[in-house]
Scaffold this active site. Structure first.
Site, short mmCIF file in Angstrom:
data_model
loop_
_atom_site.label_atom_id
_atom_site.label_comp_id
_atom_site.label_asym_id
_atom_site.label_seq_id
_atom_site.Cartn_x
_atom_site.Cartn_y
_atom_site.Cartn_z
N GLY A 36 27.77 39.07 44.42
CA GLY A 36 26.95 40.22 44.18
C GLY A 36 25.19 39.98 44.17
O GLY A 36 25.25 38.70 43.66
N SER A 37 24.61 40.42 44.01
CA SER A 37 22.93 40.12 44.18
C SER A 37 23.07 39.75 42.36
O SER A 37 22.59 38.69 42.88
CB SER A 37 22.37 41.51 44.64
N GLU A 39 24.36 38.06 40.86
CA GLU A 39 25.24 37.22 40.84
C GLU A 39 24.58 35.26 41.26
O GLU A 39 25.18 34.76 41.10
CB GLU A 39 26.38 36.85 40.68
N GLU A 58 37.66 43.02 43.48
CA GLU A 58 37.74 42.53 41.49
C GLU A 58 38.92 42.53 40.69
O GLU A 58 39.10 41.79 39.98
CB GLU A 58 36.59 42.81 40.79
N HIS A 81 30.54 40.96 39.69
CA HIS A 81 29.03 41.83 39.83
C HIS A 81 29.18 43.04 39.39
O HIS A 81 29.41 44.08 38.70
CB HIS A 81 29.64 41.79 41.35
N HIS A 288 59.66 52.26 25.23
CA HIS A 288 58.73 53.27 26.64
C HIS A 288 59.16 54.61 26.27
O HIS A 288 58.54 54.77 27.15
CB HIS A 288 59.66 52.21 28.11
N GLY A 407 52.17 46.38 31.98
CA GLY A 407 52.98 47.82 33.39
C GLY A 407 51.78 48.43 34.01
O GLY A 407 52.49 49.51 35.00
#
Length: 541
Positions: A36-37, A39, A58, A81, A288, A407
């Protein structure tokens, strides 16, 4: 007495250069990201000796870095980003936290000069965003402090129990001047308390029917062979801890007893005949569903060996020994006396399932197990089919099996890409459900671009099988959103540059698997299976 010359301005380097030199010193050869800008200054004039691995979202980027870090046993380095990118990645950051995978995650931040104005792409309280699922999180107070923060993030990430760390870096920090930082050596083994180990040895010597419960910490520490020697010397039954994300004991070994259930009642039933339970590299225990855990009522003596102090602190009963696996298991093997205990019988292996149409998932899993190369790595995300997997896909042990400890879906497809990047000399197989596959399907593009030795097997039962099962267990009806009709994985995969085929007849399965596993590059095999609802908690709840 001579002195070292004082550092001068001539030793100053840019923050970016100091960071890249640290990555080289730490042995980090790949950086995973979606640019992104904020980075771009870090990515400009990218060096040829560090491979930038592009992911198309991402969450996939984090999953790839996780798989690669597990394959190489070195921290994965990720560049995200700003706040939006970190937000997209949070699900798999949580999974990396639960997997105890070492990651150093950086994210761009707006320029320091306009931070007070809450500018566009400004990350408010950036270091707080990924907490509590990172071990260390910071936005350095000064640009000059960025390399030291990244170095600390690496040391913390690599210290057992490993995990992700986070550094937020403003866009204008990379060009600032700072002192170069040399990488340091930090030891990572922690020896066990001798008196506690003596008590464990005495308990094992006195036990009539001991059980060893092995968890993912054994495989992470590369101590599966040592674990086997301990098991054989104790002549104990060996169980796998609930939801173990790795294979820490060969599942064809004659002492292998099976997989513990995540139901308190069913787990207690499985361990009922054992007077001593030693949990190694796992929590005591991961459940669980609700229920009475009679294992904790006092009739069974419980010991635990773990490198995770938090896991030790939450164990409800017994003695916990905090140590890394290698020194603990080595000491245990050395101190254990020979025993005249009879070798326990292992689990009874079920007969091979028969072919049918529609294809039973058991038949698919048995066929895949038979077709996979002996050194293949399996990355799995098919939770509704895990009981069948455990019956018909025995794993060989060290470095053979990976899944998500959290999970949370959307991990295993990009993790398989990272695994294939980290182990290019063997075939990686991703076994994944149709619902799971759609969380991070764009990871296929990265794999195809790099012609990775990866085969993706999509189990298509046209829905969320685990949720169908739970709706029956919980006796709830008319639940929306459980069906997934009309997804064509072959066309999706071909659109990203993969070889792909659909199988809907059992007679076509073996040749499709053979072809896909031998393909030079990425192959996807979509298998249309019987949509019968699996029973995940059928015995007791």
């Amino acid at each position: 007495m001579s002195r070292k010359p004082a550092k001068t301005a001539s030793t100053l380097v840019s923050v970016k250069q100091a960071t890249l030199d640290l990555l080289r010193a730490f042995g980090i050869k790949k950086v995973f990201g979606n640019p992104g800008s904020t980075e771009l200054p870090f990515l400009s004039d990218w060096p040829g000796d560090i491979d930038y691995v592009l992911g198309l979202q991402e969450a996939s980027v984090i999953g790839m870095a996780d798989g690669y870090a597990q394959a190489t046993r070195n921290a994965g380095f990720v560049n995200l980003h700003s706040a939006a990118g970190v937000g997209n990645a949070l699900g798999n950051i949580y999974t990396a936290h639960r997997n105890q995978t070492p990651l150093v995650i950086t994210a761009g931040q707006q320029a320091r000069s306009i931070l007070p104005l809450q500018a566009f792409l400004y990350a408010e309280r950036a270091s707080e965003f990924p907490r509590p699922y990172v071990k260390y999180s910071v936005e350095p107070a000064r640009a000059e402090d960025v390399p030291a923060a990244i170095a600390r993030a690496y040391y913390v990430a690599m210290q057992p129990p490993c995990g992700p760390t986070f550094v937020s870096v403003p866009i204008d920090d990379w060009s600032h001047q700072t002192q170069a930082i040399e990488a340091r050596s930090v030891s990572r083994e922690l020896g066990p308390d001798a008196s506690a180990m003596k008590a464990l040895v005495e308990a094992l010597s006195a036990s009539r029917r001991p059980a060893l419960v092995v968890g993912p910490g054994v495989d992470r520490a590369q101590t599966v062979d040592l674990m086997v020697k301990v098991a054989e010397k104790t002549r104990a039954s060996v169980w796998v801890s609930p939801f173990s994300a790795r294979c820490s004991f060969p599942e064809r070994h004659p002492q292998f007893a099976g997989f513990l259930h995540a139901s308190p009642a069913q787990l207690s039933d499985a361990l009922r005949e054992h007077d001593l339970v030693v949990v190694i590299g796992a929590p005591v225990f991961t459940f669980h569903v609700e229920g009475h855990a009679s294992i904790f009522d006092g009739a069974t003596t419980i010991f635990q060996i773990t490198d995770d102090a938090d896991a030790a602190s939450v164990s409800p009963v017994g003695t916990s020994i905090i140590a890394t696996m290698k020194p603990a298991l080595a000491m245990l093997l050395e101190w254990l006396p020979e025993t005249k205990r009879a070798i326990p019988a292992g689990r009874i292996v079920p007969p091979a399932p028969k072919a049918a149409d529609p294809i039973p998932v058991e038949y698919l899993l048995h066929a895949l197990s038979s077709a996979m190369p002996g050194d293949a790595v399996l990355v799995e995300e098919a939770p509704s089919h895990r009981p069948a997997m455990q019956k018909f896909m025995p794993m060989r042990g060290q470095d053979s099996f990976y899944t998500m400890a959290s999970g949370g879906l959307g991990y295993s497809l990009p993790a398989a890409v990272g695994m294939a990047l980290g182990r290019p000399g063997c075939r990686t197989v991703c076994l994944i459900g149709d619902g799971s596959a759609m969380y991070s399907i764009q990871a296929l593009w990265t794999a195809a671009q790099r012609r990775l030795p990866l085969t993706v097997v999509v189990i298509n039962n046209a829905g969320y099988g685990a949720m169908r099962s739970f709706s029956q267990v919980m006796q709830v009806r008319n639940v929306p959103g459980l069906d997934l009709p009309g997804i064509d994985f072959v066309r999706i995969a071909e659109g990203m540059g993969c070889d792909a085929v659909r199988v809907d007849k059992s007679s076509d399965l073996a040749p499709a698997l053979q072809r896909g596993l031998a393909h030079d590059g990425v192959s996807l095999i979509e298998v249309m299976v019987d949509s019968a609802v699996p029973l995940l908690y059928a015995q007791k709840s």
